[in-house]
Structures are given as C-alpha cells and as structure tokens.
Design an enzyme around this catalytic site. Structure first.
Site, mmCIF file in Angstrom:
data_model
loop_
_atom_site.group_PDB
_atom_site.id
_atom_site.type_symbol
_atom_site.label_atom_id
_atom_site.label_comp_id
_atom_site.label_asym_id
_atom_site.label_seq_id
_atom_site.Cartn_x
_atom_site.Cartn_y
_atom_site.Cartn_z
ATOM 1 N N GLY D 16 19.552 -92.159 -14.814
ATOM 2 C CA GLY D 16 19.385 -92.004 -13.377
ATOM 3 C C GLY D 16 18.339 -90.952 -13.035
ATOM 4 O O GLY D 16 17.713 -90.364 -13.925
ATOM 5 N N THR D 18 18.664 -87.885 -11.346
ATOM 6 C CA THR D 18 18.996 -86.500 -11.676
ATOM 7 C C THR D 18 19.254 -86.368 -13.170
ATOM 8 O O THR D 18 18.981 -85.319 -13.760
ATOM 9 C CB THR D 18 20.228 -86.014 -10.884
ATOM 10 N N CYS D 150 22.405 -82.006 -2.078
ATOM 11 C CA CYS D 150 21.073 -81.487 -1.799
ATOM 12 C C CYS D 150 20.906 -81.091 -0.330
ATOM 13 O O CYS D 150 20.349 -80.029 -0.036
ATOM 14 C CB CYS D 150 19.998 -82.477 -2.225
ATOM 15 N N ASN D 313 15.020 -81.809 -3.790
ATOM 16 C CA ASN D 313 16.392 -82.288 -3.978
ATOM 17 C C ASN D 313 16.738 -82.567 -5.434
ATOM 18 O O ASN D 313 17.887 -82.477 -5.841
ATOM 19 C CB ASN D 313 16.636 -83.573 -3.172
HETATM 20 N N1 LIG Z 1 19.446 -87.858 -6.161
HETATM 21 C C1 LIG Z 1 19.676 -86.675 -5.632
HETATM 22 O O1 LIG Z 1 18.819 -86.106 -4.960
HETATM 23 C C2 LIG Z 1 20.998 -85.968 -5.845
HETATM 24 C C3 LIG Z 1 21.132 -84.678 -5.355
HETATM 25 C C4 LIG Z 1 22.356 -84.020 -5.535
HETATM 26 C C5 LIG Z 1 23.399 -84.657 -6.167
HETATM 27 N N2 LIG Z 1 23.227 -85.933 -6.611
HETATM 28 C C6 LIG Z 1 24.371 -86.576 -7.266
HETATM 29 O O2 LIG Z 1 24.067 -86.775 -8.629
HETATM 30 C C7 LIG Z 1 24.711 -87.948 -9.084
HETATM 31 C C8 LIG Z 1 23.663 -88.850 -9.716
HETATM 32 O O3 LIG Z 1 22.700 -89.181 -8.715
HETATM 33 P P1 LIG Z 1 21.349 -89.932 -9.067
HETATM 34 O O4 LIG Z 1 20.534 -89.898 -7.848
HETATM 35 O O5 LIG Z 1 20.824 -89.415 -10.332
HETATM 36 O O6 LIG Z 1 21.927 -91.413 -9.287
HETATM 37 P P2 LIG Z 1 21.292 -92.633 -10.073
HETATM 38 O O7 LIG Z 1 19.832 -92.466 -10.168
HETATM 39 O O8 LIG Z 1 21.846 -93.837 -9.437
HETATM 40 O O9 LIG Z 1 21.908 -92.511 -11.558
HETATM 41 C C9 LIG Z 1 23.260 -92.723 -11.846
HETATM 42 C C10 LIG Z 1 23.445 -92.689 -13.354
HETATM 43 O O10 LIG Z 1 24.817 -92.821 -13.663
HETATM 44 C C11 LIG Z 1 25.020 -93.881 -14.609
HETATM 45 N N3 LIG Z 1 26.301 -94.478 -14.275
HETATM 46 C C12 LIG Z 1 26.606 -95.171 -13.152
HETATM 47 N N4 LIG Z 1 27.919 -95.517 -13.183
HETATM 48 C C13 LIG Z 1 28.430 -95.050 -14.335
HETATM 49 C C14 LIG Z 1 29.716 -95.108 -14.926
HETATM 50 N N5 LIG Z 1 30.731 -95.717 -14.301
HETATM 51 N N6 LIG Z 1 29.906 -94.498 -16.109
HETATM 52 C C15 LIG Z 1 28.896 -93.889 -16.740
HETATM 53 N N7 LIG Z 1 27.647 -93.818 -16.231
HETATM 54 C C16 LIG Z 1 27.424 -94.388 -15.027
HETATM 55 C C17 LIG Z 1 23.830 -94.774 -14.431
HETATM 56 O O11 LIG Z 1 23.411 -95.423 -15.623
HETATM 57 P P3 LIG Z 1 24.027 -96.747 -16.220
HETATM 58 O O12 LIG Z 1 24.508 -97.564 -15.057
HETATM 59 O O13 LIG Z 1 22.940 -97.387 -17.008
HETATM 60 O O14 LIG Z 1 25.158 -96.257 -17.101
HETATM 61 C C18 LIG Z 1 22.736 -93.773 -14.096
HETATM 62 O O15 LIG Z 1 22.209 -93.228 -15.292
HETATM 63 C C19 LIG Z 1 25.389 -88.575 -7.883
HETATM 64 O O16 LIG Z 1 26.748 -88.236 -7.882
HETATM 65 C C20 LIG Z 1 24.679 -87.939 -6.720
HETATM 66 O O17 LIG Z 1 25.488 -87.848 -5.577
HETATM 67 C C21 LIG Z 1 22.054 -86.581 -6.483
#
Ligand SMILES: NC(=O)c1ccc[n+]([C@@H]2O[C@H](COP(=O)([O-])OP(=O)(O)OC[C@H]3O[C@@H](n4cnc5c(N)ncnc54)[C@H](OP(=O)(O)O)[C@@H]3O)[C@@H](O)[C@H]2O)c1
Ligand SMILES: NC(=O)c1ccc[n+]([C@@H]2O[C@H](COP(=O)([O-])OP(=O)(O)OC[C@H]3O[C@@H](n4cnc5c(N)ncnc54)[C@H](OP(=O)(O)O)[C@@H]3O)[C@@H](O)[C@H]2O)c1
Ligand SMILES: NC(=O)c1ccc[n+]([C@@H]2O[C@H](COP(=O)([O-])OP(=O)(O)OC[C@H]3O[C@@H](n4cnc5c(N)ncnc54)[C@H](OP(=O)(O)O)[C@@H]3O)[C@@H](O)[C@H]2O)c1
Ligand SMILES: NC(=O)c1ccc[n+]([C@@H]2O[C@H](COP(=O)([O-])OP(=O)(O)OC[C@H]3O[C@@H](n4cnc5c(N)ncnc54)[C@H](OP(=O)(O)O)[C@@H]3O)[C@@H](O)[C@H]2O)c1
Ligand SMILES: [Zn+2]
Ligand SMILES: [Zn+2]
Lengths: 56, 349, 349, 349, 349, 56
Positions: D16, D18, D150, D313
């Site tokens: 993902g 982050t 964020c 973020n």
């Molecule tokens: N993006 C931001 O700016 C930001 C800021 C602060 C906090 N966050 C938080 O950080 C977290 C990740 O955000 P992101 O933006 O990086 O999301 P993302 O790009 O959608 O990535 C999610 C990751 O989790 C994996 N995943 C999904 N479901 C899963 C499961 N059931 N078991 C194991 N792995 C799983 C996915 O890979 P696979 O499906 O291939 O396993 C992917 O690697 C979220 O909770 C989000 O709220 C994000």
C-alpha cells in the site's frame, strides 16, 4: 534458494524453495514477468503478456 | 435534407467519455435532437449524474437492449461491440456512426493482422472514415461512418500534406512520437490511471505495435515507427513526426504543401514559427474544440522535417470528428455544432 | 433594441486574461461585432498571437489611446485605470462595462477603507453591479455596469439564499474559505506564479483583509471571516462557507431557500448530496461556462451549515458575468453568447 | 538499546501507499533491517514491482498469513484489520506500530460513536498515539503505538499551541477547512480517483462528520467544525483553522504560544508573515519530509485567528510519524531515518 | 583524502534552482560543510527565504564579489558567467565544479559553432565532464569538473550501451525526442513559464538546433535528430531514442549491451518490459534521486530499437551529477550524499 | 556578530558586522522581513509590506 537466469535480461534470480510450475515471478533487474515452466531444475519463460487496453 | 430539419439521434455508450462528448455536441447542435443515450451501468440515471456538465440536459440513460428507432445512431462503445450489433443498429437507424475501430480498416486481412479478426466484414466496403480532410468526397450520403483513432488522426493530419505535395513518396523513414492525455483510456481506468500513479508522468505506454499504425498505413501508404507516451493532461494528443525526405526541401515548399492541403479546411490551422508563447501546435490551444493544428520546422543540420500536430482526442480525435463527418454525410452545415473556439488561458483541460 | 440588431463593441485590455475571454464571447455572440481590442504591449499584433484560441478571429490590437466609437465599451484593465478614463470611455460609448473593482462599491467611504480612494466618485451612483442574481431589476438600461469580483461572486451566490430566506440575519459568525486558480492573478505573473513555484500548491495568499470582503458586505450586509488559498488549477473559484444559524434549520428549509432564490435563474445549478463522482459544487464542473453551482450540507453535530459554491472566475466571475449583465442591460436575450455547457472529462481547465 | 544495534522489522500491508513509505524509511534507517513485507495481491513479487523507487531494495512480498518473528511489526492496513490480528501481531513482535485508526482512540465508546465498535478493546489502554508533539512522555517503552490520522495530525499541530497557552479554552467556535491530496485515499482508488475525474479538482469530499474529528476532540478536548476538500496534489494535507478567541490576543501572544510549544521540536517549523513566495505553511514546502509547518495571521477586523498547518500525509501524517514514534519508543535517535529536507522546486509531489 | 575529513564548499548562484539543490545535497553530505552561498538579488537573506526546504539550514546568501576561500567551489550560474570568472574561482578554490555549459566541450571550435565562442579556452583541456558513466577514469584528481546538460545526459545514458556494444557505429539515423519539466528553465521564468500558460502543455520548445546536441556528438561521435518538448512536470527529463541499427539485433543482444555498460553502475537502473504500472523508465520513478533509468523495446515490424531514458534534471541532470563527479574526483565515497531513493506515490515532483 | 531579537516572533537573530540602517533582513525563524532602524545598538522593525496584487 536456487538460482536461475532471467530469460529476458540474463540477470541472476534467486528463487524461493516452494516454487510451483505455473507461478509468475518478476525479475528484480529488468522487471520482466516470468512463468515457472518446470521446477527441478527451474525453467523459466516469459509470462504471456496481459493485453492491456489503454483505449484508442 | 433541408437545413431547418431536425434529426433524431441515439448514443450507444452514452456514459463513456466519447459518448458524453457526443451528447454534449448533439445537445448544442441545431439539427439534432437526442432520442436516447444508453448505458448498462447507469440505466435510468440522469445523464447529468455521470457527466456533470450535462446537468441541464433532461435525459436519462436507457438500456442498450431497448433501442429506439432514430435517424442517426452513434456508437461509442469499446472495440468489438459494434461489429457484433451492426445489423441491429441498422434496423433502428438509417445512418450509423461508429467511434470504435470496428469499421475503420478496409479489409479482413488488416483486422486479422492488427486486431482479432472481424465478424461483420460485409460492412467494411460500405464504411467511410469520418475524417473529412481525408474523405470529404466519399462522405455525402454515407450510411456507415467510422470515426478515426485519435493518435492516427493526429499523425495523418500532420503527415498528409507531405504526401499530397509529393515531398514524401513512402520510401522514407518516418518516426512518430506521440504524447496523449488520460481521457484516451476511456472512463474505465485501472490502477495505472489512478490519480496518484497517473499524475506528472511521461510514461511510454505503447513503445511499439500500436494498432493505430494500421490506419496510418491505410491512408498514407507507409509504415511508420510509432511510439506513444502518456503525459499529464486529460484531453489532447500531440504527434511529433520526424521525417527525412529524399530530396532537399525548403521552408517555402513546406508552407506550399501545408497551405495547399489545408487552406480551405474549416478546422485546420497552420502554426509554425511565430512569436509569443504559442509558436507551434499544442494540444491546449485546441482543447475543447474540433480544430487541428499542424506546423513544422526544418532541421538544416540533417535535412530532417519535424512536423507537429495537435488535437483534442475527445473532439477532432473522436466525437467532434464523428459529428463533422455526420454533418457532411447528412448534408448539414459542415461546422454545425462544432463552432466552439477553445479557451485561453486554460490548464490541462 | 430589436433582437436581430448588431452592436459594436470595444475591449480595453484585450490582451489580458479577462479581455481575451470577452473577445471570445463577443466573437461568438449573435448580437455583437468587435470593433476594437486594445493593448499597449501588443499593439498591431493579431489577437491570435496572444490568445491562441482566437487565431481564427481576424483582428489586431490597437492602442488604447486611439479609441473608436462603439455601442458598448468593455474595460478589462487593472484596478484604477477605468476610474481615470471613465469620461473618455463615455465619450466613445453609450454603455460601459467595467470588469475592475472601480465601480463596484457604492460610496467613496468604501473606496477609502478598502482601496486608495476614488477619483471619479460621481459615477458611483450610476453604476450597477453586473451579477443578475443580485441586480436583475436594475440592469435594464444601465449605462455603467461593474463586473463583480470573482471571489465575491462565488461567496455571495453561496450565501444569498440564506439571507433571502431569513435563515441568517447578519448577526452570525460566517467563515468563508476560498480556493482559487492561477488565472485570477491575470496575465502578468511574477515569481510566485511561475510554473515551478505555483504548481501543486495549497498556498494561503490572502489570509485576511481581502478586498472582496467589501463587496460581500455591501450586498449581504455582513462582515465575513474571509481567507483565500491558491490551489493548482487555472480557472475556478470555490467558496466554502461555514455558517452557524441562530435557530435550528432543516435540510428541507435549506432546499426551499436555495430553490426559492435560484430555480428561475438560467445560470444557477443546485448540487448537493447526489451520488456519483460529482456530489457537491466544484469548479471543474462549471469550467468554461457561465454557470454557478451551489450546494450545502447540514452538520448535525454542531448546527453548522456548510455551503459550497463554485464558478469559473474567468466566466461567471468576470467576463461571462459582464456579458450576462450587458445582455440584460441592452435588452438582448439573457443567455446569448453564454450557452456553452462545459466539458467532461476535463482536467484543470 | 544501544545505538549501533539493528532491529528487525516487518511491514504488514507493504504494497500500500503508507506501507511503501515505511519500507523506504526502514531501508534508509540506520537501526532497522527489513525482515518481511506482506501483500496478498503481490505475494512473491519484488517490492520494486509495486514501488518503483524501491527497485534497489532486494526484497519480495510474502503472504501476511506467514508472519515472521521480528522486533517491530508495522501494520499499514485498512481500518479493522489490525484489531482483528493484534494478538497474532504480538506473538510475532515485541513492539507493534499500527497506522490505522484501530488503536488511536481511548475508549470503546468513541469507537461505537465514530466507527463500528471495537473487537480488541483490551488494547486501547496500552496504546500510545504516535505523534511525539503530543505524547513524547508516554512513548518510551510503549509496546503498541497508534499512528495518527493525517488530517487530525495537521489540525492538532495547528491548534495545540493555542490550548497550551490558554488562548483557547475549548468553548470557542473553531472551523477547520482541510485540503488534501490523492494519496490519502490509499492505493485502491475507484472511479472518483481516476486521473481524468480527480485532476484539477477542488472537491468537497467530507463536508461533515469526518472520523478524524474524534482524534481532535480526544486531544484538544473540543469539537470542531470540520470539512475536507480534495485538491490536485498527491501528497499533502493542509488545515486552515479559523478561530475566535474569547479575549483579545496580540501577535506577540501568538508567537509566544507557538514558539513555546514548538521551539524544541525537531520537526516543527513556524512560518508566518515573511517575504518571498513561501510566506505561510504549505504542503509542498514539507513534501517528502517529516516536517510540519504551522503559522498564523490575526484578523483585526473580526478578532479571528487564522492558523495554517501543512504536512505530508504520507510522512508526518502517517509513515514518518510512525517511525518518529517508534524511534522514541525504542530509545533510538529521535530523528533517525527522517532527516530528508525536502525539495525545491517541486511540483505536486 | 581520508574519509572522515570535511571539505569546505561554496555555491555560486545559490539562489537558483540547481544552486538550491547543491545546497541541499551539501548540507546532507557527510564530507562537506557549506562555507558560502552567493546571490546578488538575495544578498544577506537566509537561504530558507528562497528555498523553503532549507529553512533549517543556518546560512545567509552573500555577494559573489566577496568570495571566500574554500576547498571546492560549485558554480551554478548561467552560461558565460564561469568562463569569465574562472581565474578568480581558482584563486579561491582547489577544485571547481561548474554546472553550466562553459567547460563541457573540448574545443573552441565547438563553442564557436554552438555557443558564442569561448573566453577562457585554456581551461578546456583541463576540464572533465562530470558524468561518471562516461568519465569515471578521468575524474580522480580532476580540478575542473563540468556538469553535463540534462537533456544531453538523458540521451547519452540511453544510447551509450548501443555504441559500447557496437550495435551502432555512428552511421545510423537517430531520432531523439525529449520531454522535460519546467525546472529546466531555471528560476527566472518569463511569460511562457507562468503557471496559466505553462500548465497542461505538450509544447515543442526546441524543435531543432538544441545546444545539447554538441555534447551528444562529442561523446557518442554522432549527430542526432533532436527535438525537445516541454510537458507538465517540474522535475524530469525523458529521452526517447528511435534507432535503426544496420544489422539485425535481438533482445538478448540489447540486454547484454545494457547490462554490460551499467551493471556495475551504482546509479543506473534497467527497466524494460515488466508488469505493473511502471514498465519502462519514467521521470517520476527517479524524481528527487540521482538515479537514471534506461530501457528499450525492439520493434519487429521495422527493425527499430526504441530506447527510453529518464532522469531528474535537477539531480542526475545537474546538481546530483556534479556531486557524484566531485565525490570521485576528491576520493570520497562515490554515493555519499546521494542515497535518497525517491518517492512512491509521487505526482509531478 | 551581534544579536537582536526578531520583533515579529521573538527569536534571536545574529546580525552581520557591517549592518546598515535601512537594510532589510529576514528572520530565520518566522521569515519576517525586518528593517534595520538603527545600528548601535541594533534596532529592528517590521519592514513595510510589499503590496502584492494577486489580481482580483
Ligand atoms: N494514506 C494516508 O495518507 C494515510 C494517512 C494516515 C493513516 N493512514 C492509514 O494507514 C492505513 C493504510 O493506508 P494506505 O493508504 O497505505 O492504504 P492502501 O494503500 O490501500 O494499502 C493497504 C495495504 O493493506 C493490505 N491489506 C488490505 N487488507 C488486508 C488484510 N485484510 N490483511 C492484510 N493486509 C491487508 C493491502 O495489500 P494486499 O491487499 O495486497 O494484502 C495494502 O498493502 C489505513 O488504515 C489508513 O487509514 C493512511
Ligand atoms: N477516448 C478517446 O479518446 C477515443 C478516441 C477515439 C476513439 N475512441 C473509441 O471510442 C470508443 C469509446 O471510447 P471511450 O473512451 O468513450 O470509452 P469508455 O469511456 O470506456 O465508454 C464506453 C461506453 O460503452 C458502453 N459499453 C461498454 N460495453 C458495452 C456493450 N457491450 N454494449 C453496449 N454498451 C457498452 C459503456 O457503458 P455501460 O458499460 O454502462 O453500458 C460506456 O458508456 C472506443 O471504441 C474507443 O476506442 C475513443
Ligand atoms: N482574472 C480574473 O479572474 C478576474 C476576475 C474578476 C475581475 N477581474 C478584474 O478584471 C480586470 C482585468 O483582469 P485580468 O486578470 O484580465 O488582468 P490582466 O490579464 O493583467 O490584463 C490587463 C489588461 O489591461 C491592459 N492594461 C493594463 N494597464 C492599462 C492601462 N493603464 N491602460 C490601458 N490598458 C491597460 C493590459 O494590456 P497592455 O498592458 O498591453 O495594454 C491587459 O490587456 C482587473 O481589474 C481584475 O481585477 C479579473
Ligand atoms: N535547471 C536545470 O535543469 C539545469 C540542468 C543542467 C545544467 N543547468 C545549468 O546550471 C546553471 C544554473 O541553472 P539554474 O537552472 O539553476 O539557473 P537559475 O535558477 O536561473 O539560477 C542562476 C543563479 O545564478 C546567479 N547568477 C546569475 N548571474 C550571475 C552572475 N553574473 N554572477 C553571479 N551569479 C549569477 C543567480 O542569482 P543572482 O542573480 O541573485 O546572483 C542564480 O542564483 C546554468 O548554466 C544551467 O544551464 C541547469
Ligand atoms: Zn530480468
Ligand atoms: Zn522572527
């Protein structure tokens, strides 16, 4: 870990142990997607390309 | 037909990008009235719910299975759909304008080589390519009109005058380096076209073997070295053609060639070597319009001609070209519904 | 006047951004013919050399010192120019439409407070603000029309229904957080508006004390907390108004208020809470058009109303508004020359 | 631990956005070595096949079902995943750093109100919010660290000094108007985040009821009027807070407050009122870094304080904050692995 | 020198784009300490007032007339400045690294042909081109280092393996179609680089006769057909080379050639033909880094090789290359200060 | 090098030796532009703001 040569770029690839025929792995050097044709010894070939429609 | 008459039109694939443009153009066209716009995914929703610019148009999508009878049917569906339904289309319309690649090429052999064959090859002889700069003579009365490919259109418009004027004879090496925006991919869009991955790019997306080469070859009689890059704009296709003529050529020769081919064309503009910010063709100067700009430069160091060609892929490269071709086919005012001049300033429209 | 009649028009400041838009709109307007476009810097150059979309318009810039006599004179010059030349303008035209801030406010006191005073205050009583949603009754026959400020226009359009319907009475705290594109700065542009520095930004450019507050106060009778951010688009102004009404209000009340104010307005669209991608007003849905979109949401947790308002600053926020006002003032069809529906998809137009 | 020591780390959700940032930061961190990065969709592919910047990192994704034992496990998975697997995580790691919302709030009641309840509430007492500006005292030795949201991070950083210095007491009206980039949505992305639809926007995406309000309320003790807009950038969150203090305040008071809270903070910068292009906080000035910028202006006309706060973020708003918190928790150099200064010029990073 | 040693450095032209990058890289470099950064326009201002990412660097600009003595002097000034001051530079420094074109070419004749002659031609023999992939052997101990042109660097890196492996012998037609970002123009910027005019473009800015052809010819021994387009990004140069080898060549031959030239290079990455989003070199995959990516495709239809090459013009194309060359010249760790891996996701950095 | 306090944010500013009245320097902490009113001892004040027209 066994080694194999990438059929695209010729770089050495380290393969994981539980390699299975049909599996697709990517070469860390050139990025090519390679299909595992056989496992003992490992034989790789270019994976069939995903026909991508970028629209026209 | 008489000019005041109103024709009914249907748009198959009305929820897509070129379908939305067709709806916009038809809604503003003095001679058309939209009878139907289809979408399977948005059946019964307002067209404005998908295309926010059409919120003022009082129309809902219907299912493509329930075709109404109209004067003109426009199909803006993915490659392969129209060839499967062309008989049905003609049962419901006298004139069919197809924006896909299904009826652009002349022979089954070409479809075998470049696509996956053809299932309605009996129509290939009847269809006329929509680009009036190529087919103005054949369009009047045409019943099946095939809108050109956007990259092919840009390339053909850029190179055609060199062939018309016999500066090129087809034996030369021609490199065509194309840059396109994201609307070319249509409304679907996978991971590669998500905003974080697609922004700010110069991405080789078709390094070789792009299908539009088939159209270019068909019309110019020459095989080109063709590479397409995706860049950060939404609308627009820009083709830079690097050409090496056999015999020496002057800038005067080039101007004669380009003026000869295009000076009577209502939608072609020659732009080369002026002052100011916009000295050569560029997509944003024609964005939102049916205009094409072409221009050139002569490289004294190596006898190269560099040709620049810019269009809006959604307009001159598809929906606008389709309306333009239809206007001529149907005996309407050629420029009807296509008069929008474009914007300045404008960003990445 | 009778509808078929043609009026002659001049554009002072024709090489600028809003001047270019005026030229585009006038060139496509059924009742106008452009007699003159001035520019000191581009004197004698074609208008197309500055505005590439106007390459098809056969017109050259002339010096503003050589004014011709016309029916309508549009001034699209920086603040201060028109007030210095207003007598001259009226010697050459019956109707003057000024896009600057020079005649927007009613009194000298306001100009003393917000600008650097006024040198032609005798005209302040005669001028009518161009925005028909505010001044439709006063526009017919008006001889001096003052185009509104773009950020003020967006804000006023967003908030006005709440005052019309007496949901607000002027005693409430109102926060207006505005986001605008780079065309708002005009064609000049210093280092801060160079592409490398201006791209990709969310930049507080007027944290406090923006002059458009004066117009808002004049029309809504309330002083607002106003902050403007520059963001990465070229056209567009978006105002988000955070409002805390004294008495409880329902969504039904809000819809009544907004429909009450705008349902007969040809250029206003209400957008709030639908499905799909475009659920609230946003600038790119109205880019290149004279439409304004407004919408709202009700925050149950703290009794806040959030109002969203989006316009194209070059159109509804300046040149389009000017033509709209002039159409009404001159007895023309209200929407003449302003019918363009906008684009989808479109990037950062 | 001794500073030369190397800790092993796993990243769950490594494919993902982050997760990719965590991998990048860990690969460049003097005290970490990456033992595992999981992805179900890209199992066994190189991390470079998803994150092109990590092509030089010799690592393949593995299945999250095959967890290895490590010193520190980072989870960068969607909300809900970590709370379901937290026991397993602790079986494989001494320290768990979770980037989702699963362990940010203190009580089950908050999860009932803002999310869909909590299934591992016994951990809520143990978890420490990762943002050192809030929790520096509690972080050393923490075993469960919860990375902040964020938008919440940007807002809290902007407002905290006003509470620290008792300029606000929690009874005031506070409007927070946030602008964010497209990476905030994660790597998934539907139609609304496709490039043609997402480019050039100012789109209200959370007009009301954004879940990050819960974190803000928890740390500042006040409920805010919160609205989030999506704008055309990839990284970055910018919060503009409009605040109306009960008692008069001077700029000197504000500077004392902000310097008091942040002058010893290694990653906080105060920016307000200087010359040049970058006068207030803006996301691109901190893009790619773990820095946060805050600044303010005082509106004399209505006693409003406008506070600007900008972060990346993906860094200060998630992965950088997580590493920062982990550094302190584990007794490492606080700034280790986070020293990158950012870029100039830079577009929409 | 011994590796722990610290060298003092000056940056002439520190307020410019590449000067800012040099300051950033030097501030993070283990072996350098910045003694001076000059600017005439910003004399005595903090470097952070111009480069917001350097707000943490405690340094003020000084006048270039007051040069201090240092170990290494970097000049990041417009073409012509260094050749006029080179004697002075060497009075104040043992090693001079110049980023302009002033010392890139070998002979006065080349400067006569491509530039306006040369006024310090006695230095031409001493200078070494900074790009280690070309001049690694000559760099150690070099006292005058000439940073390459960014478009030349991208092109040379793309084509060099084909010459190394004798797939090309110099007699072939080579078309190079380049796409670059707006930072290439430096911090000045006129109307054409204002945000409204420069956004969203594909603009032919050097159709023919670009001066970087001289460098390409010098190193590859071949004259190329060279055309440069400005596109909507800030950092980045992408060169697409269309090449027609005399004898048939296989993909294996190409991989051998490219691996042969680059597999030991710490900053070169080969990317071609993989899956996922990033299949070929593209600028944003290397943005903010000193990496160069090259890749290729073989067009079976016409025996063309298409080579793609991507760099960050501010890094591998100027400041990074300069530090890289200096590291080798001074016997430092080759990659010192240049380890940043780049970002994902990232927009138009 | 003498020191002075920024009148905007209160941070310490190190001033160069050949300070001249009328000179404008910026504060490294808050970025404010400060005018040197007097030199011995140094007295600083906020520099008059450059009225910038962002267009409206
Ligand atoms: N993006 C931001 O700016 C930001 C800021 C602060 C906090 N966050 C938080 O950080 C977290 C990740 O955000 P992101 O933006 O990086 O999301 P993302 O790009 O959608 O990535 C999610 C990751 O989790 C994996 N995943 C999904 N479901 C899963 C499961 N059931 N078991 C194991 N792995 C799983 C996915 O890979 P696979 O499906 O291939 O396993 C992917 O690697 C979220 O909770 C989000 O709220 C994000
Ligand atoms: N985009 C361009 O720049 C461009 C330029 C030149 C030519 N073209 C050609 O124009 C055509 C449309 O392109 P586009 O970009 O507009 O694509 P698009 O945005 O993906 O739209 C495709 C439309 O077709 C409909 N559709 C898909 N499968 C269908 C089926 N089996 N039967 C009926 N309707 C179907 C879709 O709606 P539902 O799925 O809801 O029914 C949608 O409305 C393509 O052939 C393309 O090659 C496009
Ligand atoms: N841009 C917007 O979004 C917007 C919105 C609402 C209102 N407005 C208002 O509209 C007016 C024009 O704005 P703009 O953005 O179009 O500005 P602009 O792009 O800077 O254009 C200004 C024009 O005025 C001309 N001009 C300048 N000084 C002049 C003088 N002393 N005498 C005669 N002509 C002069 C300039 O051309 P030469 O120097 O070559 O003569 C140029 O054509 C301003 O008052 C602005 O506040 C703009
Ligand atoms: N931008 C790129 O991508 C790139 C790539 C490769 C090579 N280069 C080369 O690097 C050099 C700098 O380019 P840039 O893009 O950084 O340019 P820039 O942003 O315009 O900066 C030029 C710098 O030089 C200073 N300067 C100008 N004239 C001077 C003089 N006569 N004496 C002393 N200082 C002077 C300027 O500051 P003051 O005027 O305040 O003194 C400014 O700091 C150029 O030669 C360029 O060709 C640039
Ligand atoms: Zn390989
Ligand atoms: Zn200060």
């Amino acid at each position: 870990m066994t080694e194999a040569e990438c059929v695209e770029c010729g770089a050495e690839l380290s393969l994981h142990d539980d390699l299975e025929a049909g599996e697709i792995i990517d070469c860390g050097t050139c990025g090519a997607e390679l299909e595992v044709i056989d496992t003992e010894p490992p034989v790789l070939d270019r994976a069939p390309e995903l026909e991508e429609d970028w629209g026209e | 037909m008489s000019e005041g008459e109103t024709l009914s039109a249907a748009v198959i694939g009305g929820s897509g990008f070129t379908g939305g443009e067709l709806l916009r153009l038809l809604a503003g066209h003095p001679n058309f009235e939209i009878a139907q716009a289809t979408s399977r995914s948005y059946d019964r929703k307002t067209v404005g719910s998908v295309h926010p610019n059409l919120r003022g148009v009082d129309l809902r999508f219907s299912d493509p299975a329930d075709l109404e009878s109209v004067d003109v049917l426009f199909a803006a569906t993915p490659h392969g759909v129209s060839m499967g339904q062309i008989d049905t289309f003609f049962e419901h319309a006298d004139t069919v304008v197809d924006l896909s690649a299904d009826f652009r090429l002349n022979t089954v052999e070409q479809y075998d080589e470049w696509y996956d064959g053809h299932t309605a090859s009996e129509y290939l002889d009847k269809s006329v390519y929509a680009l009036p700069e190529l087919t103005r003579e054949e369009l009047p009365g045409a019943e099946l009109i095939a809108g050109g490919g956007c990259n092919a259109t840009a390339t053909i418009l850029g190179l055609k005058p060199l062939f018309d004027a016999e500066i090129l004879d087809g034996s030369e090496q021609i490199v065509v380096d194309v840059k396109v925006g994201s609307s070319e991919g249509g409304a679907g869009g996978g991971e590669a076209s998500s905003h974080p991955e697609r922004s700010g790019i110069v991405r080789p997306y078709a390094p070789i073997s792009h299908r539009h080469e088939a159209e270019i070859e068909q019309f110019l009689g020459v095989s080109v070295s063709f590479t397409v890059h995706a860049v950060d704009m939404i609308r627009g296709a820009s083709a830079t053609c690097h050409v090496f003529p056999g015999a020496p050529v002057s800038k005067g020769d080039l101007w004669s060639a380009y003026r000869g081919s295009y000076e009577d064309e209502p939608f072609m503009r020659l732009v080369a070597g002026g002052g100011g910010v916009y000295r050569y063709p560029e997509p944003k100067a024609v964005a939102a319009t049916n205009y094409g700009e072409v221009g050139f430069e002569l490289d004294p160091s190596n006898k190269r001609i560099v040709v620049f060609s810019a269009i809006d892929n959604m307009m001159k490269g598809s929906a606008g070209q389709a309306i333009h071709g239809a206007n001529i086919a149907l005996g309407l005012e050629e420029t009807a519904g296509l008069e929008f001049m474009g914007l300045h300033p404008v960003g990445a429209p």
